[in-house]
Write an enzyme that holds these catalytic residues in place. Sequence first.
Site, PDB file in Angstrom:
ATOM      1  N   GLY A 184       0.844  -1.184   0.000  1.00 20.11           N
ATOM      2  CA  GLY A 184       0.000   0.000   0.000  1.00 20.11           C
ATOM      3  C   GLY A 184       0.879   1.234   0.000  1.00 20.11           C
ATOM      4  O   GLY A 184       2.106   1.156  -0.147  1.00 20.11           O
ATOM      5  N   SER A 185       0.281   2.375   0.215  1.00 18.70           N
ATOM      6  CA  SER A 185       1.025   3.630   0.118  1.00 18.70           C
ATOM      7  C   SER A 185       2.158   3.709   1.137  1.00 18.70           C
ATOM      8  O   SER A 185       3.235   4.239   0.839  1.00 18.70           O
ATOM      9  CB  SER A 185       0.066   4.808   0.318  1.00 18.70           C
ATOM     10  OG  SER A 185      -0.623   4.681   1.556  1.00 18.70           O
ATOM     11  N   GLU A 189       4.060   1.500   2.228  1.00 23.16           N
ATOM     12  CA  GLU A 189       5.174   0.572   1.982  1.00 23.16           C
ATOM     13  C   GLU A 189       6.013   0.960   0.769  1.00 23.16           C
ATOM     14  O   GLU A 189       7.120   0.435   0.582  1.00 23.16           O
ATOM     15  CB  GLU A 189       4.660  -0.860   1.772  1.00 23.16           C
ATOM     16  CG  GLU A 189       4.059  -1.492   3.002  1.00 23.16           C
ATOM     17  CD  GLU A 189       2.698  -0.907   3.322  1.00 23.16           C
ATOM     18  OE1 GLU A 189       2.491  -0.481   4.480  1.00 23.16           O
ATOM     19  OE2 GLU A 189       1.848  -0.830   2.422  1.00 23.16           O
ATOM     20  N   GLU A 206      -4.002 -10.211   1.402  1.00 24.72           N
ATOM     21  CA  GLU A 206      -2.892 -10.405   2.336  1.00 24.72           C
ATOM     22  C   GLU A 206      -2.837 -11.793   2.948  1.00 24.72           C
ATOM     23  O   GLU A 206      -1.752 -12.288   3.268  1.00 24.72           O
ATOM     24  CB  GLU A 206      -2.973  -9.347   3.445  1.00 24.72           C
ATOM     25  CG  GLU A 206      -2.608  -7.946   2.994  1.00 24.72           C
ATOM     26  CD  GLU A 206      -3.765  -7.175   2.396  1.00 24.72           C
ATOM     27  OE1 GLU A 206      -3.599  -5.974   2.098  1.00 24.72           O
ATOM     28  OE2 GLU A 206      -4.860  -7.764   2.216  1.00 24.72           O
ATOM     29  N   HIS A 226       0.343  -4.128   4.473  1.00 26.16           N
ATOM     30  CA  HIS A 226      -0.044  -2.716   4.493  1.00 26.16           C
ATOM     31  C   HIS A 226      -0.760  -2.372   5.788  1.00 26.16           C
ATOM     32  O   HIS A 226      -1.925  -2.738   5.981  1.00 26.16           O
ATOM     33  CB  HIS A 226      -0.937  -2.417   3.298  1.00 26.16           C
ATOM     34  CG  HIS A 226      -1.411  -0.993   3.238  1.00 26.16           C
ATOM     35  ND1 HIS A 226      -0.592   0.079   3.499  1.00 26.16           N
ATOM     36  CD2 HIS A 226      -2.636  -0.469   2.949  1.00 26.16           C
ATOM     37  CE1 HIS A 226      -1.277   1.195   3.370  1.00 26.16           C
ATOM     38  NE2 HIS A 226      -2.522   0.892   3.047  1.00 26.16           N
ATOM     39  N   HIS A 240      -9.036 -32.794  19.672  1.00 22.91           N
ATOM     40  CA  HIS A 240     -10.058 -32.003  18.977  1.00 22.91           C
ATOM     41  C   HIS A 240     -11.401 -32.103  19.676  1.00 22.91           C
ATOM     42  O   HIS A 240     -12.280 -31.272  19.470  1.00 22.91           O
ATOM     43  CB  HIS A 240     -10.184 -32.471  17.521  1.00 22.91           C
ATOM     44  CG  HIS A 240     -10.979 -31.546  16.661  1.00 22.91           C
ATOM     45  ND1 HIS A 240     -11.402 -31.862  15.388  1.00 22.91           N
ATOM     46  CD2 HIS A 240     -11.455 -30.292  16.885  1.00 22.91           C
ATOM     47  CE1 HIS A 240     -12.081 -30.862  14.872  1.00 22.91           C
ATOM     48  NE2 HIS A 240     -12.143 -29.891  15.755  1.00 22.91           N
ATOM     49  N   GLY A 279      -6.129 -25.606  11.761  1.00 22.30           N
ATOM     50  CA  GLY A 279      -7.527 -25.930  11.533  1.00 22.30           C
ATOM     51  C   GLY A 279      -8.277 -24.868  10.755  1.00 22.30           C
ATOM     52  O   GLY A 279      -9.460 -25.038  10.444  1.00 22.30           O
TER      53      GLY A 279
END
Length: 532
Positions: free
Chosen positions: A40-41, A43, A62, A85, A292, A409
Amino acid sequence: MTARGLRVEPLAPSDGSTVRDAVMAVLAHFGVTTIFGNPGSTELPMFRDLPDRFRYILGLQESIVLGMADGYAQATGQAALVNLHSSAGVGHAMGNLFTAYRNGTPLVVTAGQQARSILPYEPFLYAERATELPRPFVKWAAEPARAEDVPLAIARAFHIAMPAPRGPVFVSIPIDDWERPCAPALPARVSTRTAPDPDLLCEVAVKIARAKRTTIVAGAGVANNGARDGLIALAERIGADVWIAPMAARNPFPEDHPQFRGFLPASREAIVRDLADTDCVLVLGAPAFTYHVEGQGPFVPAGATLIQIGDDPAIASRIPLGLALVGDLTLVLDTRAARLPSRPPVAHSDDPLPPPLPDVLTDALLMARLAALRPANIAIVEEAPSTRGPMHDYFPIHAGDEFHTCASGGLGHGLPAAIGVALARPDRPVLCLLGDGSAMYAIQGLWTAAQTGADVRFVIVNNGGYAALDQFGALFGIDVVGSKVHGLDFVGLAHSQGVPAQRVTEAAALDAAITDLFEGFGPRLIEVMVTT
């Protein structure tokens, strides 16, 4: 700054180097050549005049970026660099950041921050308390106090990500830091291997030597530590059966080995039942145990000794009884196997499974035909929860194969992770096995596969919904709401992103489609409409 009328200017390096220059030198020191990102701006200044040695792998969301980096890091064994970002990008990536944390994957995650001078005014696209957002799924998080500290923070991030237990780390970098003057400094060298306590290791050897029958439960830590050969040598030396630990995210032991016994379920009672014929349970590279469903009763068979060895102190602290050692498994297995008494393996007479019906297009038939027609030494990435049983039954992971799945998971990891594995290992094809529900969490990853030419062969098992959820609903006596997914055209979705694809609707067409899937080089997809 000004103090009693005295103005002191910051010292600038004489060579005119910047924070960006110093960071690029740090990345070169750690051998980084690939950056995964969705910028984004905030970065953009990081990539001004990006050196030719870097390749930037763009993901269209992302979470896909995180998944690709996860697969790449697992396949290379080195920390991968991820660029996100600000808060929005990190938020999108959190699901797969959690998976990377559970996978024990070393990642250095950077995110842009707004300019320091406007942070007090809560500017647009800034990150409030940036270091808190990715917690608790990172080992360390920092936003350097000064621009000049950014290179050291990046170096420290690599040093923290790689030692056991490996995992993601996070650095937030304000946009105006990159252009600041900064003297270059190469990072120190850091040793990261941890040896186990020698006295306790001797005690473990005595317990194994005295046991009438030792059974090994192996997890992803064996693969992460590069200890597969040592495990095979140990198992063969002491004649131990080997089970795969519940929910293991990688393959620690070849399933075509005569001492392989199967996969432990994530249930306390079932684990005790499957291990009933042993008096020593040796857990390597896994917790004892991952559950689980809620269970009752003992953790191991009555009278059995429980020993756990792995590289994560947190896992060691959770062992319910017995003895836990912390250390690098290669250091354990390479030095101890030959010192233990040799014993023959126990003979088993398990009845072979009947082959699937050849004229009904089930996921069992799909697994059997994929196993028969796959290339040798393939890498497999799986995210098809309802097909995992047939995969275990009919698609054994052989010696020389690589296997990756999601330890958390969650969904949306498998498709991008397969691309990352392929980019890390372009010399072997990657089979990506996906459920239709799983595929939709990251379907735009196909675009990156096409753009990079990643050699991934995607197989989507289309059963019309979240079948694994239906299976749990039946277990709990619940009529599941929202588990049906109809009307998706994965062939059309693949074609629109540049990936050749075909649909299989009849059992008679399956072999030809699989053969075509593995032809040539580059991404391809088949959508298999299975009968449930």
